[in-house]
Design an enzyme around this catalytic site. Structure first.
Site, mmCIF file in Angstrom:
data_model
loop_
_atom_site.group_PDB
_atom_site.id
_atom_site.type_symbol
_atom_site.label_atom_id
_atom_site.label_comp_id
_atom_site.label_asym_id
_atom_site.label_seq_id
_atom_site.Cartn_x
_atom_site.Cartn_y
_atom_site.Cartn_z
ATOM 1 N N GLY A 1 0.820 -1.204 0.000
ATOM 2 C CA GLY A 1 0.000 0.000 0.000
ATOM 3 C C GLY A 1 0.849 1.245 0.000
ATOM 4 N N GLY B 1 3.128 1.109 3.340
ATOM 5 C CA GLY B 1 3.967 -0.010 3.728
ATOM 6 C C GLY B 1 3.605 -1.279 2.990
ATOM 7 N N ASP C 1 -9.343 6.034 4.571
ATOM 8 C CA ASP C 1 -9.008 5.290 3.345
ATOM 9 C C ASP C 1 -9.867 4.032 3.213
ATOM 10 O OD1 ASP C 1 -7.702 4.936 0.951
ATOM 11 O OD2 ASP C 1 -5.928 3.995 1.816
#
Length: 664
Positions: free
Chosen positions: A389, A392, A504
């Site tokens: 992502g 990370g 998100d």
């Protein structure tokens, strides 16, 4: 800007022809052009209001983002005359409108010359559309003999009452003037400010609407409704039902009270109407009376009710015996604690290492502190990547001493002061416990290594299930997943101390366990981690296609940003189509506009095949409510969960904000 050719020099653009918020003497506002107010006196970015010189000859003031006549709050009433009028300010302080092809003129204002005018005095005028939405003509007087210049307001519209400007206060709130003449916003009864720091953004219900609630089979939900009267106000009417003129004001209140779909009744000019929420442009004073329905909820478990009835007498009879027995137990427990305390002092050095396993600048109960070496061994040198992502990479691992499968997220973008933030955010995540949240098992906080250890999800992400499977998941499974995510967000937003905004929400961040239960991942990290290579925590966070409009408008970010992202994701779950793929396929609108159009034109089957149409339309409407442009119009996640369950009615939503634009 000047362009040169062999025979001529031609001006193709100049700042004087494109004013922003001010007209100077000799400057014109031509048909089709507009002025935009600034954000504040010191911030000249585009603000809340627009003065438009329309092609129909009318000069009109609107809140930005609106074009309907109900949102206009001042005009010159020069429409439908077959003229194209230009607004102009001349050096004498005259504001007038004229048609270049006709002799028609209309003077809006003519400034009087000061009685003390003298040769050493110079007067300049400017017409400015101010941040408060009021158009003002200013005179600036300068003196040649060293006297200080003066500034006066010569003329203003729509008047000195700033509450006449529509949009001063947001939806479900009304404007009134203080003793000093300043504007103040107040919420309707039963509503609270969307943001306590910005009272002009509007209000939303402190508790979810009752609507047409059906009692569940396990719990008895008592919903008490009352009507609160709000007098002497004015609002923009948005009725879904208008009652006969013979209806009395008392009957108006009772008719709304008895209608489970009615939240607000308006009584004005002898007419009663039932209004749709949100209600806008409220101000005092006025001649309208509102009746606002207030809900009070009380849920009592039927099992607990029966148990209370059965044991009421026995509890009274045995009370004395229990009290005596409790004293005896307390005495024994005290002796045992004294003995245990002595043993723990004798073995203090043996228990110290275990306490360190749950310490990260303070104790975090239930989390294990891993060394980097342990996680390097568990992941076989971070060899099996599960996903990557913006913040990370996630790796598959197995804990050696328990043989437990784990997912290890290696954080790769930390801010400069990320150490303190990491500690704080891990504590935040550690205090969350919910069936629909991915469980954090532990962490590594060793030097430059910042890793989080989660439970492993064998069925991958919702994105894989929707977009990369051979067949679409069954409708019932999709609805169950949507409800799981709604309940997880409800918990994050309203059921813990200090709401967590995920920032998100998207199918890639929803993971499915071995039983098919959906769990939200990466919650609580958005405020810790940085995106777009910035060094602050204030920039846009999230994924294109799921971002709420307020991210790009310098507006306060609330839990309603998550609701918008959830709405986009819900429509993807319903249709098994990715929103951004519609753009790539050449469509001119996003998934909420596409779904709205399908439902509006009776072609809901294009959204999903083999689904009961009424059920499909209801679910699509939930998604469209969630993706409304204004945060205050989006429901809370608790209401979303109730709508998906079918516990409350889903009313027809207004179209997405950009839908009308996509048709032109």
């Amino acid at each position: 800007m000047v362009t040169n050719s062999i025979n001529s020099r031609q001006v193709i653009w100049s700042t004087f022809s494109f004013p922003t918020d001010t007209l100077l003497a000799g400057q014109n506002l031509r048909p089709g052009r507009f002025l935009l107010s600034g954000v504040s006196q010191s911030n000249h970015a585009s603000g809340k209001y627009r003065l438009e010189n329309q092609q129909d000859g009318n000069l009109v003031m609107y809140p930005t983002g609106t074009i309907d006549s109900g949102s206009a709050y001042w005009s010159t009433w020069t429409f439908n005359m077959g003229l194209l009028l230009t607004l102009s300010l001349d050096p004498n302080g005259t504001i007038w409108m004229f048609d270049r092809k006709n002799s028609y003129t209309k003077i809006l204002f003519h400034a009087n010359q000061p009685s003390n005018a003298s040769p050493d005095m110079e007067i300049y005028y400017r017409l400015t559309f101010d941040p408060d939405g009021i158009l003002r003509l200013y005179s600036h007087v300068f003196f040649k003999l060293g006297r200080a210049p003066t500034t006066e307001v010569e003329w203003l519209e729509p008047g000195s009452d700033r509450c006449l400007v529509k949009g001063v206060c947001g939806p479900n709130s009304f404007c009134h003037l203080t003793v000093t003449g300043e504007t103040s916003c107040s919420c309707l009864p039963g509503f609270e400010f969307l943001s306590t720091n910005q009272s002009t953004l509007g209000c939303w219900r402190a508790l979810p609407t009752g609507g047409c609630v059906r009692n569940s089979s396990n719990d008895e939900t008592r919903v008490t409704t009352t009507m609160v009267e709000v007098k002497n106000t004015t609002w923009l009417e948005n009725p879904y039902a208008v009652l006969p003129a013979t209806t009395s004001i008392e009957a108006c209140k009772l008719l709304c009270l008895s209608d489970c779909a009615c939240d607000i009744a308006m009584f004005s000019d002898s007419y009663c109407s039932k209004q749709m929420l949100p209600i806008r442009y409220g101000r005092m004073p006025g001649n309208t009376t509102l009746f606002v329905k207030i809900y009070t909820y009380q849920t009592i478990s039927g099992t607990r009710q029966r148990a209370m009835s059965i044991h009421a007498n026995s509890a009274l009879i045995s009370g004395v015996s229990l009290a005596i027995f409790s004293l005896f137990v307390l005495l024994v427990a005290s002796l045992l604690l004294i003995c245990r305390h002595r043993r723990s002092l004798a073995h203090m050095t043996m228990t110290a290492p275990r306490q360190e396993d749950s310490r990260i600048d303070g104790n975090i109960v239930g989390l294990r502190s891993y060394s980097f070496q342990e996680l390097d061994l568990a992941t076989n040198g971070f060899g099996e990547e599960l996903g990557k992502g913006a913040y990370g990479t996630v790796f598959k691992g197995v804990v050696a001493d328990t043989n437990q499968d784990i997912a290890v997220k290696r954080l790769e973008k930390m801010a400069e002061d990320g150490q303190r933030e990491f500690n704080r955010e891990v504590r935040v995540i550690a205090r969350t416990h919910h069936r629909n949240l991915l469980r954090l098992l532990g962490f590594c906080n060793e030097g430059i290594h910042h890793l989080l250890v989660y439970e492993y999800m064998p069925n991958g992400s919702l994105a894989n299930l929707l977009f990369h499977s051979d067949a679409s998941p069954a409708w019932s499974k999709r609805v169950a997943i949507a409800l799981d995510v709604a309940r997880g967000l409800q918990y994050l937003h309203s059921e813990i101390e200090g709401p967590i905004i995920h920032c998100d929400i998207k199918p890639e961040n929803i993971l499915i366990d071995s039983l098919g239960i959906a769990k939200i991942a990466d919650f609580g990290l958005a405020k810790l981690l940085i995106g777009n290579q910035t060094k602050t925590f204030t920039g846009i966070r999230g994924t294109r296609g799921y971002l709420a409009p307020e991210w790009s408008k310098n507006r306060a970010i609330t839990v309603k940003a998550d609701v918008y992202s959830y709405g986009i994701m819900l429509l993807e779950v319903i249709s098994c189509k990715k929103s951004m793929d519609l753009k790539r396929a050449g469509e001119e609108y996003n998934i909420s506009e596409w779904a709205y159009e399908c439902v509006m034109f009776g072609d809901a089957g294009k959204v999903a095949d083999g689904v009961d149409e009424a059920e499909l339309v209801r679910m699509v409407n939930v998604g469209i409510w969630c993706t409304q442009s204004e945060p205050v119009m989006r429901p809370a996640m608790k209401s979303v969960a109730l709508m998906i369950e079918g516990a409350i009615e889903v009313h027809q939503p207004p179209p997405p904000a950009s839908y009308s634009q996509s048709l032109t």
